[in-house]
Design an enzyme around this catalytic site. Structure first.
Site, mmCIF file in Angstrom:
data_model
loop_
_atom_site.group_PDB
_atom_site.id
_atom_site.type_symbol
_atom_site.label_atom_id
_atom_site.label_comp_id
_atom_site.label_asym_id
_atom_site.label_seq_id
_atom_site.Cartn_x
_atom_site.Cartn_y
_atom_site.Cartn_z
ATOM 1 N N HIS A 82 1.044 -1.611 -0.084
ATOM 2 C CA HIS A 82 -0.083 0.132 -0.224
ATOM 3 C C HIS A 82 0.831 1.338 -0.064
ATOM 4 C CE1 HIS A 82 -4.418 -1.552 0.537
ATOM 5 N NE2 HIS A 82 -3.588 -2.721 0.419
ATOM 6 N N ASP A 83 2.135 1.080 0.335
ATOM 7 C CA ASP A 83 2.967 2.669 0.203
ATOM 8 C C ASP A 83 3.276 2.723 -1.412
ATOM 9 O OD1 ASP A 83 4.666 4.610 1.184
ATOM 10 O OD2 ASP A 83 6.358 3.138 0.964
ATOM 11 N N HIS A 206 -2.378 -13.238 -0.306
ATOM 12 C CA HIS A 206 -3.352 -13.800 0.728
ATOM 13 C C HIS A 206 -2.724 -14.925 0.688
ATOM 14 C CE1 HIS A 206 -5.354 -9.745 -1.834
ATOM 15 N NE2 HIS A 206 -4.809 -9.646 -0.990
ATOM 16 N N THR A 207 -2.279 -15.165 1.541
ATOM 17 C CA THR A 207 -1.827 -17.280 1.562
ATOM 18 C C THR A 207 -1.942 -16.541 2.938
ATOM 19 O OG1 THR A 207 -1.126 -18.807 1.358
ATOM 20 C CG2 THR A 207 0.745 -16.693 1.342
ATOM 21 N N ASP A 251 -6.582 -17.027 4.973
ATOM 22 C CA ASP A 251 -6.610 -18.644 3.552
ATOM 23 C C ASP A 251 -6.948 -19.732 5.073
ATOM 24 O OD1 ASP A 251 -5.172 -20.932 3.119
ATOM 25 O OD2 ASP A 251 -3.415 -20.148 3.307
#
Length: 353
Positions: A82-83, A206-207, A251
């Site tokens: 997000h940076d 997203h794991t 997950d």
């Protein structure tokens, strides 16, 4: 023939050792050649002289942090992404301000504990080496360690970024949303020169970690992309409404381990976000998902390459930017923090700093 065997002779031992050394050097050379390209101003050994113990300091501190709070690992990786995706890897997400980037909808759930961890790292490193290491580089190093210390790949990252003097509110709109379909996701990343393999690999972040109900509530009754009924029931129990304060794991198989189970989840219609599950429905990405689900080593290699690529977006180097004495504020003694509303303005300003 007797002359063909020399397994017990010193000469044969010499040739065998020489062959091993040659093979080792050849392997090392091939790995060096495989290293992804880096932009001018960054280096694989940037702090070799000024802060040679940097990576050890970061790794040891994060080992202690993750032992107490494993959830900070995915939180640090999210801060990195997000940076970098807003106006480049310049530490702008760390800056306080009214408003600031963390206040924006796309940054809901950024953990203050993880932000404090980055500040703690800065304090430790500056105490050891002086004010030579930027907060932007610490964000990248923390993200890399978050992955490797959670079971993921170990890989080098180029360093030498400087911290920015601006933050961008409108730039947070560049961040891909969890309800994006694959076409939107590919378009958003293509604008930053990432291909489909990069997108699927980076989605593998997203794991591990958790997400708030508001980010996936739309999935509970979704039929396109499909959702496993039992998985949907569990989500419904966790999130009776979109504004519930509860969270769910990203997950369902190994929620605290960085591995390839995220892709196995997608094959079983258990992707938490629409943007995740649709990767298995779209013909442009389904094959990549399957290849990562069946080959963790391949996923790790592609993920590392994509992270190195991401870590070089619009970086400030050399005399651009600064090394902040505190990650949440610039070093300027006069004048307010510049809060930009248009990303293009930030790019123009950065060239003048």
């Amino acid at each position: 023939m007797a002359g063909a065997s020399c397994s017990s002779t010193p000469l044969c031992s010499f040739f065998f050792i020489s062959w091993l050394l040659f093979a080792s050097c050849t392997h090392a050379s091939s790995e060096a050649l495989a290293m992804p390209p880096i932009v001018d101003g960054l280096s694989w050994n940037y702090y070799w002289l000024s802060c040679p113990r940097l990576e050890g300091i970061v790794r040891r501190h994060l080992q202690k942090v993750f032992k107490q709070d494993s959830g900070q690992a995915p939180a640090l990786l999210r801060i990195f992404f997000h940076d970098c995706f807003v106006q480049g890897c310049d530490g702008s997400i760390l800056l306080d301000g009214t408003p600031n980037e963390r206040d924006q909808p796309a940054n809901i759930g950024i953990r203050p504990e993880a932000l404090q961890t980055i500040e703690d790292l800065r304090s430790l490193v500056h105490r050891q080496c002086g004010k030579v290491v930027s907060c932007a580089d610490l964000v990248v190093l923390a993200a890399r360690e978050a992955v490797s210390l959670s079971g993921g790949p170990k890989f080098a990252v180029p360093l030498g970024r400087k911290d920015g003097l601006t933050l961008s509110i409108n730039g947070t709109n560049n961040l891909p949303a969890p309800f994006f379909r694959t076409g939107e996701l590919l378009d958003r990343f293509a604008a930053r020169n990432f291909d489909a393999t990069d997108v699927v690999a980076l989605s593998g972040a997203h794991t591990f970690g958790r997400a708030h109900c508001a980010t996936f509530f739309n999935r509970i009754n979704q039929t396109d992309p499909p959702i496993d009924p039992s998985f949907a029931d569990n989500l419904s129990s966790t999130c009776p409404s979109a504004d519930s304060g509860n969270t769910a794991v990203l997950d369902v198989r190994t929620p605290e381990v960085f591995d390839n189970m995220y892709y196995v989840n997608l094959a079983n219609r258990q992707g938490l976000f629409t943007s995740d599950q649709d990767l298995f429905s779209d013909a442009r990405t389904k094959g990549i998902v399957n290849s990562f689900a069946s080959n963790q080593r391949l996923f790790f290699a592609r993920f590392a390459d994509a992270v190195v690529k991401l870590s070089q977006l619009d970086v400030l180097t050399g005399k651009q930017g600064q090394v902040r004495a505190k990650c949440s504020v610039t070093n300027r003694k006069k004048g307010p923090l510049v809060v930009t509303e248009v990303v293009e303005e930030v790019v123009d300003l950065s060239g003048l700093l």
